[in-house]
Motif scaffolding. Structure first.
Motif, PDB file in Angstrom:
ATOM      1  N   TYR A  84     -21.200  12.804  -6.702  1.00 20.06           N
ATOM      2  CA  TYR A  84     -21.105  11.351  -6.512  1.00 20.06           C
ATOM      3  C   TYR A  84     -19.865  10.781  -7.201  1.00 20.06           C
ATOM      4  O   TYR A  84     -19.152   9.946  -6.613  1.00 20.06           O
ATOM      5  N   ARG A  85     -19.608  11.215  -8.423  1.00 21.58           N
ATOM      6  CA  ARG A  85     -18.441  10.699  -9.148  1.00 21.58           C
ATOM      7  C   ARG A  85     -17.143  11.073  -8.456  1.00 21.58           C
ATOM      8  O   ARG A  85     -16.232  10.249  -8.330  1.00 21.58           O
TER       9      ARG A  85
ATOM     10  N   ARG B  89     -13.684   8.796  -6.402  1.00 13.26           N
ATOM     11  CA  ARG B  89     -12.384   8.900  -7.070  1.00 13.26           C
ATOM     12  C   ARG B  89     -11.269   9.215  -6.069  1.00 13.26           C
ATOM     13  O   ARG B  89     -11.237  10.288  -5.491  1.00 13.26           O
ATOM     14  N   ALA B  90     -10.356   8.283  -5.896  1.00 18.11           N
ATOM     15  CA  ALA B  90      -9.167   8.525  -5.075  1.00 18.11           C
ATOM     16  C   ALA B  90      -8.037   8.975  -5.997  1.00 18.11           C
ATOM     17  O   ALA B  90      -7.594   8.215  -6.857  1.00 18.11           O
ATOM     18  N   GLU B  91      -7.591  10.210  -5.807  1.00 21.25           N
ATOM     19  CA  GLU B  91      -6.559  10.783  -6.680  1.00 21.25           C
ATOM     20  C   GLU B  91      -5.191  10.704  -5.994  1.00 21.25           C
ATOM     21  O   GLU B  91      -4.459  11.695  -5.926  1.00 21.25           O
ATOM     22  N   LEU B  92      -4.865   9.532  -5.499  1.00 13.56           N
ATOM     23  CA  LEU B  92      -3.671   9.377  -4.676  1.00 13.56           C
ATOM     24  C   LEU B  92      -2.398   9.521  -5.506  1.00 13.56           C
ATOM     25  O   LEU B  92      -2.266   8.884  -6.559  1.00 13.56           O
TER      26      LEU B  92
ATOM     27  N   PRO C   5     -16.185  11.333   1.484  1.00 16.85           N
ATOM     28  CA  PRO C   5     -16.379  11.299   0.030  1.00 16.85           C
ATOM     29  C   PRO C   5     -17.326  12.364  -0.531  1.00 16.85           C
ATOM     30  O   PRO C   5     -16.959  13.053  -1.502  1.00 16.85           O
ATOM     31  N   PRO C   6     -18.533  12.557   0.023  1.00 20.09           N
ATOM     32  CA  PRO C   6     -19.418  13.565  -0.575  1.00 20.09           C
ATOM     33  C   PRO C   6     -18.884  14.989  -0.485  1.00 20.09           C
ATOM     34  O   PRO C   6     -19.294  15.858  -1.261  1.00 20.09           O
TER      35      PRO C   6
ATOM     36  N   PRO D  86     -10.612  10.318  -0.567  1.00 19.72           N
ATOM     37  CA  PRO D  86     -11.868  10.075   0.137  1.00 19.72           C
ATOM     38  C   PRO D  86     -11.715   9.058   1.261  1.00 19.72           C
ATOM     39  O   PRO D  86     -11.035   8.045   1.105  1.00 19.72           O
ATOM     40  N   VAL D  87     -12.354   9.354   2.382  1.00 25.28           N
ATOM     41  CA  VAL D  87     -12.318   8.452   3.531  1.00 25.28           C
ATOM     42  C   VAL D  87     -13.484   7.471   3.385  1.00 25.28           C
ATOM     43  O   VAL D  87     -14.630   7.789   3.710  1.00 25.28           O
TER      44      VAL D  87
END
Length: 202
Positions: free
Chosen positions: A35-36, A40-43, A150-151, A171-172
């Motif tokens: 879930y965490r 988190r978007a690591e862009l 995301p998941p 994550p989309v």
């Protein structure tokens, strides 16, 4: 004084309960990490965006795949990468691969075809990333932003790192579960899949 049989039964029950409690703790902890990571978007700038494959329907991307491609186009236009890797093999009874459908979609949305890399091998995350890894070596690509639901991110990133791919999560959000129950189901499914990969190599 209890008989040896009763003592053995009590010890067995205690051992079973302890094992079940430990399994529950591991499962819940893994679900929390799934879930965490999903949030988190690591862009950051990378060599390429990787769109992990999803179903295509008669030559058209499914809504899940279309959302992934739309996000990849957005990130590309924001300058996070100069190339886009589309991936995914041909499903049972399909005549086209997920990667080829994704390739056409990107071209239709004005992405330069010379900047798109198609990897049309792989029937699951693991085999897809192995094929992508080989193509990255041929193309001299060193780092990726992985564009997926995301998941799915935690497992995808873990596999990529295990295969020596420098990768970060994108994550989309459009493919995020829309209800609490859907989120619990998706997180639980990915927690089980992650544990199966880590503990059983499956």
């Amino acid at each position: 004084m209890q008989s040896p049989a009763k003592q053995w039964l009590r010890r067995s029950i205690r051992g079973l309960l302890a094992s079940l409690c430990l399994a529950a703790v591991i499962f819940i902890s893994t679900g929390y990490i799934v879930y965490r990571q999903a949030q988190r978007a690591e862009l950051r700038p990378v060599d390429a965006l990787l769109v992990l494959g999803a179903a295509q329907w008669d030559g058209e991307p499914s809504p899940v795949l279309e959302a992934r491609l739309t996000e990849a186009i957005r990130l590309y236009r924001l300058g996070y990468a100069r190339r886009i890797i589309v991936s995914g093999g041909t499903g049972l009874n399909d005549t086209r691969s997920e990667a080829s459908v994704a390739y056409d979609y990107l071209i239709e949305h004005s992405i330069d075809p010379t900047l798109i890399i198609s990897v049309a091998q792989g029937s699951d995350t693991r085999s897809t990333l192995l094929a992508v890894h080989d193509e990255m070596q041929r193309q001299q690509i060193d780092s990726l932003l992985i564009v997926t639901d995301p998941p799915h991110l935690l497992r995808a990133l873990k596999m990529a790192h295990d295969y020596g791919i420098t990768s970060f999560g994108a994550p989309v959000k459009a493919n995020s579960p829309t209800t609490n129950w859907a989120s619990i189901k998706a997180t639980s499914r990915e927690a089980l899949a992650y544990l199966a990969y880590v503990l059983l190599d499956q």
